[in-house]
Write a protein that holds these residues in place. Structure first.
Motif, PDB file in Angstrom:
ATOM      1  N   TYR A  94       7.592  -9.552   5.489  1.00 32.96           N
ATOM      2  CA  TYR A  94       7.668  -8.121   5.688  1.00 32.96           C
ATOM      3  C   TYR A  94       6.448  -7.632   6.456  1.00 32.96           C
ATOM      4  CZ  TYR A  94      10.988  -8.356   1.776  1.00 32.96           C
ATOM      5  OH  TYR A  94      12.037  -8.669   0.955  1.00 32.96           O
ATOM      6  N   CYS A  95       6.672  -6.674   7.340  1.00 34.98           N
ATOM      7  CA  CYS A  95       5.528  -5.982   7.904  1.00 34.98           C
ATOM      8  C   CYS A  95       5.417  -4.619   7.238  1.00 34.98           C
ATOM      9  CB  CYS A  95       5.622  -5.855   9.416  1.00 34.98           C
ATOM     10  SG  CYS A  95       6.989  -4.859  10.009  1.00 34.98           S
ATOM     11  N   ALA A  96       4.217  -4.101   7.228  1.00 35.26           N
ATOM     12  CA  ALA A  96       3.940  -2.834   6.574  1.00 35.26           C
ATOM     13  C   ALA A  96       2.818  -2.119   7.310  1.00 35.26           C
ATOM     14  CB  ALA A  96       3.572  -3.069   5.113  1.00 35.26           C
ATOM     15  N   ALA A  97       2.735  -0.825   7.075  1.00 35.97           N
ATOM     16  CA  ALA A  97       1.755  -0.005   7.778  1.00 35.97           C
ATOM     17  C   ALA A  97       1.101   0.974   6.823  1.00 35.97           C
ATOM     18  CB  ALA A  97       2.430   0.754   8.917  1.00 35.97           C
ATOM     19  N   THR A  98      -0.152   1.271   7.093  1.00 33.41           N
ATOM     20  CA  THR A  98      -0.857   2.302   6.350  1.00 33.41           C
ATOM     21  C   THR A  98      -1.808   3.021   7.278  1.00 33.41           C
ATOM     22  OG1 THR A  98      -2.327   2.810   4.499  1.00 33.41           O
ATOM     23  CG2 THR A  98      -2.640   0.683   5.578  1.00 33.41           C
ATOM     24  N   ASP A  99      -1.960   4.316   7.045  1.00 32.21           N
ATOM     25  CA  ASP A  99      -2.952   5.051   7.838  1.00 32.21           C
ATOM     26  C   ASP A  99      -4.297   5.108   7.128  1.00 32.21           C
ATOM     27  OD1 ASP A  99      -1.788   8.475   7.171  1.00 32.21           O
ATOM     28  OD2 ASP A  99      -2.387   6.842   5.852  1.00 32.21           O
ATOM     29  N   ASN A 100      -4.418   4.347   6.052  1.00 29.10           N
ATOM     30  CA  ASN A 100      -5.725   4.153   5.440  1.00 29.10           C
ATOM     31  C   ASN A 100      -6.452   3.046   6.195  1.00 29.10           C
ATOM     32  OD1 ASN A 100      -5.337   6.018   3.223  1.00 29.10           O
ATOM     33  ND2 ASN A 100      -3.928   4.509   2.394  1.00 29.10           N
ATOM     34  N   GLY A 101      -7.745   2.996   6.052  1.00 27.56           N
ATOM     35  CA  GLY A 101      -8.518   1.955   6.708  1.00 27.56           C
ATOM     36  C   GLY A 101      -8.231   0.589   6.114  1.00 27.56           C
ATOM     37  N   ILE A 102      -8.510  -0.444   6.867  1.00 20.81           N
ATOM     38  CA  ILE A 102      -8.191  -1.794   6.415  1.00 20.81           C
ATOM     39  C   ILE A 102      -8.961  -2.171   5.155  1.00 20.81           C
ATOM     40  CG2 ILE A 102      -9.918  -2.939   7.856  1.00 20.81           C
ATOM     41  CD1 ILE A 102      -7.794  -5.167   8.339  1.00 20.81           C
ATOM     42  N   ALA A 103     -10.093  -1.544   4.914  1.00 22.80           N
ATOM     43  CA  ALA A 103     -10.879  -1.861   3.723  1.00 22.80           C
ATOM     44  C   ALA A 103     -10.110  -1.551   2.434  1.00 22.80           C
ATOM     45  CB  ALA A 103     -12.190  -1.098   3.739  1.00 22.80           C
ATOM     46  N   THR A 104      -9.166  -0.625   2.499  1.00 26.61           N
ATOM     47  CA  THR A 104      -8.390  -0.295   1.305  1.00 26.61           C
ATOM     48  C   THR A 104      -7.483  -1.439   0.887  1.00 26.61           C
ATOM     49  OG1 THR A 104      -6.602   0.704   2.589  1.00 26.61           O
ATOM     50  CG2 THR A 104      -8.397   2.150   1.905  1.00 26.61           C
ATOM     51  N   MET A 105      -7.318  -2.415   1.762  1.00 24.43           N
ATOM     52  CA  MET A 105      -6.443  -3.541   1.454  1.00 24.43           C
ATOM     53  C   MET A 105      -7.186  -4.688   0.782  1.00 24.43           C
ATOM     54  SD  MET A 105      -4.103  -3.639   4.862  1.00 24.43           S
ATOM     55  CE  MET A 105      -3.020  -4.884   4.148  1.00 24.43           C
ATOM     56  N   ARG A 106      -8.456  -4.545   0.588  1.00 19.42           N
ATOM     57  CA  ARG A 106      -9.227  -5.653   0.025  1.00 19.42           C
ATOM     58  C   ARG A 106      -8.840  -5.972  -1.406  1.00 19.42           C
ATOM     59  NH1 ARG A 106     -15.426  -4.531   2.126  1.00 19.42           N
ATOM     60  NH2 ARG A 106     -15.070  -5.066   4.300  1.00 19.42           N
ATOM     61  N   THR A 107      -8.578  -4.949  -2.203  1.00 19.12           N
ATOM     62  CA  THR A 107      -8.342  -5.189  -3.626  1.00 19.12           C
ATOM     63  C   THR A 107      -6.858  -5.141  -3.989  1.00 19.12           C
ATOM     64  OG1 THR A 107      -8.771  -2.849  -4.012  1.00 19.12           O
ATOM     65  CG2 THR A 107     -10.609  -4.387  -4.329  1.00 19.12           C
ATOM     66  N   LYS A 108      -6.142  -4.148  -3.477  1.00 19.07           N
ATOM     67  CA  LYS A 108      -4.715  -3.999  -3.799  1.00 19.07           C
ATOM     68  C   LYS A 108      -3.935  -3.780  -2.522  1.00 19.07           C
ATOM     69  CE  LYS A 108      -5.370  -2.210  -8.482  1.00 19.07           C
ATOM     70  NZ  LYS A 108      -5.054  -1.128  -9.449  1.00 19.07           N
ATOM     71  N   PRO A 109      -3.750  -4.845  -1.737  1.00 18.90           N
ATOM     72  CA  PRO A 109      -3.142  -4.666  -0.420  1.00 18.90           C
ATOM     73  C   PRO A 109      -1.712  -4.120  -0.460  1.00 18.90           C
ATOM     74  CG  PRO A 109      -3.319  -6.987  -0.986  1.00 18.90           C
ATOM     75  CD  PRO A 109      -4.130  -6.237  -1.985  1.00 18.90           C
ATOM     76  N   ILE A 110      -0.914  -4.530  -1.434  1.00 18.26           N
ATOM     77  CA  ILE A 110       0.463  -4.042  -1.483  1.00 18.26           C
ATOM     78  C   ILE A 110       0.494  -2.553  -1.769  1.00 18.26           C
ATOM     79  CG2 ILE A 110       2.637  -4.194  -2.766  1.00 18.26           C
ATOM     80  CD1 ILE A 110       2.119  -7.187  -3.066  1.00 18.26           C
ATOM     81  N   GLU A 111      -0.297  -2.134  -2.716  1.00 17.38           N
ATOM     82  CA  GLU A 111      -0.344  -0.718  -3.074  1.00 17.38           C
ATOM     83  C   GLU A 111      -0.924   0.144  -1.961  1.00 17.38           C
ATOM     84  OE1 GLU A 111      -0.421  -3.092  -6.890  1.00 17.38           O
ATOM     85  OE2 GLU A 111      -1.290  -3.235  -4.890  1.00 17.38           O
ATOM     86  N   ALA A 112      -1.675  -0.448  -1.071  1.00 19.62           N
ATOM     87  CA  ALA A 112      -2.323   0.315   0.003  1.00 19.62           C
ATOM     88  C   ALA A 112      -1.360   0.718   1.106  1.00 19.62           C
ATOM     89  CB  ALA A 112      -3.468  -0.502   0.608  1.00 19.62           C
TER      90      ALA A 112
END
Length: 126
Positions: A94-112
């Motif tokens: 799956y591909c996914a997108a977020t308008d949060n910065g990539i650092a938000t994916m460090r701990t809970k990437p799916i939730e980000a």
């Protein structure tokens, strides 16, 4: 927002595949993009992510050195080049997108992630 993943298929171990994810309905250059996968009977897991500029990249340990993520902002597309595929790489990707910065994916990437595509199946035979 639509994220359309493609490029999956049935391949033998050791070969390569390139997945693509075409995005629409968002300003692609301002989004962090990620690839995730879900194997049969297992939970969805993080694979790789790339920052909006493309300068910061994360990989899960099991794919480092084999997979390469990239993006083309002009084409609104993110790619996942997968080399030396193994049977354990078999999953729906799956591909996914977020308008949060990539650092938000460090701990809970799916939730980000804010938006998800429908996935493309990769099957690697031994």
């Amino acid at each position: 927002v639509q994220l359309q993943a493609s490029g999956g298929g049935l391949v033998q171990a050791g070969v390569s595949l390139r997945l693509s994810c075409a995005a629409s309905g968002l300003t692609f250059s301002t989004y962090t993009m990620g690839w995730f996968r879900q194997a049969p009977g297992k939970e969805r897991e993080f694979v790789s992510a790339i920052s909006l500029s493309g300068e910061i990249i994360y990989y899960t340990a099991s794919v480092k050195g084999r997979f390469t993520i990239s993006k083309n902002n002009a084409k609104n597309t993110v790619y996942l080049q997968m080399n030396s595929l193994k049977p354990e790489d078999t999953a729906v990707y799956y591909c996914a997108a977020t308008d949060n910065g990539i650092a938000t994916m460090r701990t809970k990437p799916i939730e980000a992630m804010d938006y998800w595509g429908k996935g493309t199946l990769v099957t690697v035979s031994s």
